[in-house]
Design an enzyme around this catalytic site. Structure first.
Site, PDB file in Angstrom:
ATOM      1  N   GLY A 129     -15.905   2.842   3.642  1.00 47.51           N
ATOM      2  CA  GLY A 129     -14.641   3.553   3.453  1.00 47.51           C
ATOM      3  C   GLY A 129     -13.848   3.089   2.244  1.00 47.51           C
ATOM      4  O   GLY A 129     -12.633   3.286   2.182  1.00 47.51           O
ATOM      5  N   GLN A 130     -14.541   2.493   1.273  1.00 53.44           N
ATOM      6  CA  GLN A 130     -13.838   2.033   0.064  1.00 53.44           C
ATOM      7  C   GLN A 130     -13.518   3.235  -0.827  1.00 53.44           C
ATOM      8  O   GLN A 130     -14.415   3.985  -1.215  1.00 53.44           O
ATOM      9  CB  GLN A 130     -14.708   1.036  -0.711  1.00 53.44           C
ATOM     10  CG  GLN A 130     -14.002   0.463  -1.933  1.00 53.44           C
ATOM     11  CD  GLN A 130     -14.856  -0.573  -2.673  1.00 53.44           C
ATOM     12  OE1 GLN A 130     -16.038  -0.773  -2.351  1.00 53.44           O
ATOM     13  NE2 GLN A 130     -14.266  -1.217  -3.660  1.00 53.44           N
ATOM     14  N   SER A 131     -12.232   3.427  -1.142  1.00 55.71           N
ATOM     15  CA  SER A 131     -11.835   4.561  -1.977  1.00 55.71           C
ATOM     16  C   SER A 131     -11.424   4.133  -3.380  1.00 55.71           C
ATOM     17  O   SER A 131     -11.438   4.947  -4.295  1.00 55.71           O
ATOM     18  CB  SER A 131     -10.703   5.354  -1.315  1.00 55.71           C
ATOM     19  OG  SER A 131      -9.553   4.551  -1.162  1.00 55.71           O
ATOM     20  N   HIS A 157      -6.943  -5.710   2.316  1.00 52.04           N
ATOM     21  CA  HIS A 157      -5.780  -5.179   3.028  1.00 52.04           C
ATOM     22  C   HIS A 157      -5.256  -6.281   3.948  1.00 52.04           C
ATOM     23  O   HIS A 157      -6.022  -6.809   4.780  1.00 52.04           O
ATOM     24  CB  HIS A 157      -6.171  -3.992   3.900  1.00 52.04           C
ATOM     25  CG  HIS A 157      -6.740  -2.817   3.167  1.00 52.04           C
ATOM     26  ND1 HIS A 157      -6.029  -1.664   2.943  1.00 52.04           N
ATOM     27  CD2 HIS A 157      -7.963  -2.600   2.619  1.00 52.04           C
ATOM     28  CE1 HIS A 157      -6.792  -0.781   2.306  1.00 52.04           C
ATOM     29  NE2 HIS A 157      -7.976  -1.326   2.092  1.00 52.04           N
ATOM     30  N   HIS A 177     -10.408  -5.348  -3.202  1.00 47.14           N
ATOM     31  CA  HIS A 177      -9.068  -5.544  -2.656  1.00 47.14           C
ATOM     32  C   HIS A 177      -9.163  -5.902  -1.188  1.00 47.14           C
ATOM     33  O   HIS A 177     -10.117  -5.527  -0.493  1.00 47.14           O
ATOM     34  CB  HIS A 177      -8.182  -4.305  -2.863  1.00 47.14           C
ATOM     35  CG  HIS A 177      -8.777  -3.025  -2.355  1.00 47.14           C
ATOM     36  ND1 HIS A 177      -9.751  -2.343  -3.046  1.00 47.14           N
ATOM     37  CD2 HIS A 177      -8.555  -2.323  -1.221  1.00 47.14           C
ATOM     38  CE1 HIS A 177     -10.085  -1.249  -2.360  1.00 47.14           C
ATOM     39  NE2 HIS A 177      -9.382  -1.212  -1.252  1.00 47.14           N
ATOM     40  N   ASN A 214     -12.795  -3.072   2.619  1.00 45.99           N
ATOM     41  CA  ASN A 214     -13.776  -2.003   2.740  1.00 45.99           C
ATOM     42  C   ASN A 214     -14.732  -2.076   1.558  1.00 45.99           C
ATOM     43  O   ASN A 214     -14.302  -2.311   0.424  1.00 45.99           O
ATOM     44  CB  ASN A 214     -13.066  -0.649   2.772  1.00 45.99           C
ATOM     45  CG  ASN A 214     -12.149  -0.511   3.972  1.00 45.99           C
ATOM     46  OD1 ASN A 214     -12.484  -0.961   5.063  1.00 45.99           O
ATOM     47  ND2 ASN A 214     -10.981   0.094   3.777  1.00 45.99           N
ATOM     48  N   ASP A 240       0.850  -1.187   0.000  1.00 43.08           N
ATOM     49  CA  ASP A 240       0.000   0.000   0.000  1.00 43.08           C
ATOM     50  C   ASP A 240       0.894   1.248   0.000  1.00 43.08           C
ATOM     51  O   ASP A 240       1.911   1.303   0.689  1.00 43.08           O
ATOM     52  CB  ASP A 240      -0.920  -0.016   1.227  1.00 43.08           C
ATOM     53  CG  ASP A 240      -2.089   0.939   1.075  1.00 43.08           C
ATOM     54  OD1 ASP A 240      -3.231   0.474   0.957  1.00 43.08           O
ATOM     55  OD2 ASP A 240      -1.857   2.173   1.073  1.00 43.08           O
TER      56      ASP A 240
HETATM   57  P1  AMP Z   1      -9.700   1.444   0.321  1.00 43.22           P
HETATM   58  O1  AMP Z   1      -9.754   2.799   0.981  1.00 43.22           O
HETATM   59  O2  AMP Z   1     -10.108   0.319   1.182  1.00 43.22           O
HETATM   60  O3  AMP Z   1     -10.422   1.466  -1.011  1.00 43.22           O
HETATM   61  O4  AMP Z   1      -8.171   1.173   0.040  1.00 43.22           O
HETATM   62  C1  AMP Z   1      -7.495   1.696  -1.057  1.00 43.22           C
HETATM   63  C2  AMP Z   1      -6.045   1.645  -0.706  1.00 43.22           C
HETATM   64  O5  AMP Z   1      -5.304   1.772  -1.899  1.00 43.22           O
HETATM   65  C3  AMP Z   1      -5.563   2.754   0.235  1.00 43.22           C
HETATM   66  O6  AMP Z   1      -5.026   2.172   1.412  1.00 43.22           O
HETATM   67  C4  AMP Z   1      -4.518   3.498  -0.590  1.00 43.22           C
HETATM   68  O7  AMP Z   1      -3.439   3.921   0.193  1.00 43.22           O
HETATM   69  C5  AMP Z   1      -4.107   2.444  -1.596  1.00 43.22           C
HETATM   70  N1  AMP Z   1      -3.597   2.924  -2.869  1.00 43.22           N
HETATM   71  C6  AMP Z   1      -4.150   3.839  -3.691  1.00 43.22           C
HETATM   72  N2  AMP Z   1      -3.402   3.995  -4.798  1.00 43.22           N
HETATM   73  C7  AMP Z   1      -2.364   3.148  -4.674  1.00 43.22           C
HETATM   74  C8  AMP Z   1      -1.231   2.831  -5.490  1.00 43.22           C
HETATM   75  N3  AMP Z   1      -1.028   3.420  -6.677  1.00 43.22           N
HETATM   76  N4  AMP Z   1      -0.349   1.911  -5.029  1.00 43.22           N
HETATM   77  C9  AMP Z   1      -0.547   1.312  -3.844  1.00 43.22           C
HETATM   78  N5  AMP Z   1      -1.588   1.551  -3.035  1.00 43.22           N
HETATM   79  C10 AMP Z   1      -2.479   2.468  -3.439  1.00 43.22           C
END
Ligand code: AMP
Length: 112
Positions: free
Chosen positions: A91-93, A100, A98, A85, A29
């Site tokens: 909290g999925q961004s 974690h 994926h 998430n 991450d």
């Molecule tokens: P979520 O908030 O559960 O959707 O997790 C998305 C995760 O992706 C976050 O922890 C970010 O730090 C991570 N993330 C976003 N872009 C990248 C990237 N290019 N390489 C590695 N991790 C990333």
């Protein structure tokens, strides 16, 4: 498709990969929340848990076997946490399924 994790899976966007096979890949991450913070993703685009069905859900058990293997390789003998998430309140961004894999420190509960 304009999906950052699809681009990481294909190698179009660089990442620090720690595992890869024909179905999944795992990479560090960018914003680690623990000494070990790896994201494990299916290579095939699935937006979230809400898009899982009988046809595509097998990859999830494979993700967990990969997580177990990585936990051993990355020194997480004392334990770890796996989080996926889902949706806005979850909290999925990034809208690509994926998981974690977090470890290397003691985790709190509830996560907040
Ligand atoms: P979520 O908030 O559960 O959707 O997790 C998305 C995760 O992706 C976050 O922890 C970010 O730090 C991570 N993330 C976003 N872009 C990248 C990237 N290019 N390489 C590695 N991790 C990333």
């Amino acid at each position: 498709m304009d999906c950052i994790f699809c681009k990481i899976a294909s190698g179009e966007i660089p990442s620090k990969k720690v595992y890869e096979d024909d179905r999944v890949c795992a990479f560090c991450d960018l914003d680690p929340q623990a000494p070990v913070h790896v994201l494990i993703i299916p290579k095939k685009h699935i937006s979230s848990i809400m898009e899982l069905d009988e046809e595509n859900a097998d990859v999830v058990s494979h993700v967990f076997l990969v997580a177990k293997r990585l936990a051993g390789e990355l020194g997480l003998e004392k334990g770890f946490r796996i989080v996926s998430n889902c949706g806005e309140d979850g909290g999925q961004s990034v809208l690509h399924l994926h998981f974690h894999l977090l470890g290397g420190r003691s985790m709190k509960w509830p996560p907040g």
